[in-house]
Scaffold this motif. Structure first.
Motif, PDB file in Angstrom:
ATOM      1  N   GLU A 163       0.809  -1.211   0.000  1.00  0.00           N
ATOM      2  CA  GLU A 163       0.000   0.000   0.000  1.00  0.00           C
ATOM      3  C   GLU A 163       0.848   1.270   0.000  1.00  0.00           C
ATOM      4  O   GLU A 163       0.341   2.366  -0.251  1.00  0.00           O
ATOM      5  N   LEU A 164       2.153   1.134   0.265  1.00  0.00           N
ATOM      6  CA  LEU A 164       3.054   2.288   0.253  1.00  0.00           C
ATOM      7  C   LEU A 164       3.966   2.291  -0.982  1.00  0.00           C
ATOM      8  O   LEU A 164       4.945   3.030  -1.027  1.00  0.00           O
ATOM      9  N   TRP A 174       6.605  -4.682  -7.244  1.00  0.00           N
ATOM     10  CA  TRP A 174       5.285  -5.177  -6.859  1.00  0.00           C
ATOM     11  C   TRP A 174       4.491  -5.659  -8.071  1.00  0.00           C
ATOM     12  O   TRP A 174       3.789  -6.676  -7.995  1.00  0.00           O
ATOM     13  N   LYS A 175       4.575  -4.966  -9.173  1.00  0.00           N
ATOM     14  CA  LYS A 175       3.873  -5.390 -10.390  1.00  0.00           C
ATOM     15  C   LYS A 175       4.346  -6.771 -10.811  1.00  0.00           C
ATOM     16  O   LYS A 175       3.540  -7.656 -11.155  1.00  0.00           O
ATOM     17  N   ASN A 218       2.955 -11.358   8.406  1.00  0.00           N
ATOM     18  CA  ASN A 218       2.630 -11.725   7.035  1.00  0.00           C
ATOM     19  C   ASN A 218       1.288 -11.119   6.657  1.00  0.00           C
ATOM     20  O   ASN A 218       0.412 -10.895   7.503  1.00  0.00           O
ATOM     21  N   TYR A 219       1.110 -10.815   5.375  1.00  0.00           N
ATOM     22  CA  TYR A 219      -0.102 -10.142   4.935  1.00  0.00           C
ATOM     23  C   TYR A 219      -0.349 -10.436   3.454  1.00  0.00           C
ATOM     24  O   TYR A 219       0.528 -10.933   2.739  1.00  0.00           O
ATOM     25  N   SER A 220      -1.563 -10.098   3.016  1.00  0.00           N
ATOM     26  CA  SER A 220      -1.921 -10.235   1.605  1.00  0.00           C
ATOM     27  C   SER A 220      -1.952  -8.858   0.961  1.00  0.00           C
ATOM     28  O   SER A 220      -2.604  -7.952   1.484  1.00  0.00           O
ATOM     29  N   PRO A 221      -1.255  -8.685  -0.162  1.00  0.00           N
ATOM     30  CA  PRO A 221      -1.230  -7.367  -0.818  1.00  0.00           C
ATOM     31  C   PRO A 221      -2.571  -7.079  -1.513  1.00  0.00           C
ATOM     32  O   PRO A 221      -3.336  -7.977  -1.777  1.00  0.00           O
TER      33      PRO A 221
END
Length: 216
Positions: free
Chosen positions: A181-182, A195-196, A213-216
């Motif tokens: 998100e940044l 990221w792409k 951990n997280y989901s983009p």
């Protein structure tokens, strides 16, 4: 000490079994390294601080493992909280997979020089012994040999020598790549490009060096 242990079932995908059975974080201060289990052997992602070695020894023992069970080490980038115990870990048997980007290869000299200028009694200088220089295709072949379907890819942004380990299950270990998100907040074109590429490769879950951990 807080940490998580994630158990993943083997996944059948396009006629092949993808085995990533456990992801074991090894936290030290604000940074996390990871032990990652393949179908037959394990890998270490990031080598922690110069005094992190005993934390690796303790967690490997806690898992009922020996260093003979660990084939490879991957370093996301050569900042001191990610490579500090690298040579001590290599001396136990695992091989460093050094990404073929010339920037990462050249980072070893700069990493050693940092501790020449700021001596640390815990640090052991990194040698080229027990090191393989790999590109994405070779890394995939070597990881496949221990039961992991994935590859090492360049993910510039936090640093020019940054790499990530991406798995065909959709998991990525990204080191210090800034949060999704940044991605546009730093004025650095390399971050959204990285990221792409990750999203185009089907990444759905991130295991960073800092934070959950997280989901983009």
């Amino acid at each position: 000490m807080y940490f998580f242990k994630r158990k993943l079932k083997p996944i059948q995908e396009k006629g092949r079994n993808i085995f990533v059975m456990k992801i074991i974080p090894i936290p030290d201060r604000h940074q996390r390294s990871y032990l990652i289990e393949g179908g037959s052997k394990w890998i270490i992602f990031d080598a922690g601080w110069s005094d992190s070695f005993q934390k690796f020894v303790s967690e490997i023992k806690n898992q009922g493992l020996h260093f003979e069970d660990i084939d490879y080490i991957i370093v996301s980038h050569f900042h001191m909280d990610h490579y500090g115990s690298l040579e001590l870990l290599k001396q136990q048997g695992p091989t460093l997979l050094l990404f073929s980007s010339q920037l990462q290869v050249n980072s070893i000299e700069a990493a050693n020089q940092f501790f020449v200028e700021k001596p640390d009694s815990n640090y052991v200088a990194i040698t080229r012994e027990n090191t393989k220089i790999v590109d994405g295709n070779l890394s995939r072949s070597l990881l496949k040999s221990i039961g992991i379907d994935g590859e090492i890819v360049a993910t510039k942004g936090h640093s020019d020598d940054s790499v990530s380990l991406i798995l065909d299950t959709g998991i990525a270990f990204t080191g210090n790549l800034p949060l999704y998100e940044l991605r546009d907040a730093y004025g650095n074109d390399d971050i959204p490009k990285s990221w792409k590429m990750l999203l185009e490769k089907g990444i759905t879950e991130i295991y960073p060096a800092h934070g959950q951990n997280y989901s983009p």
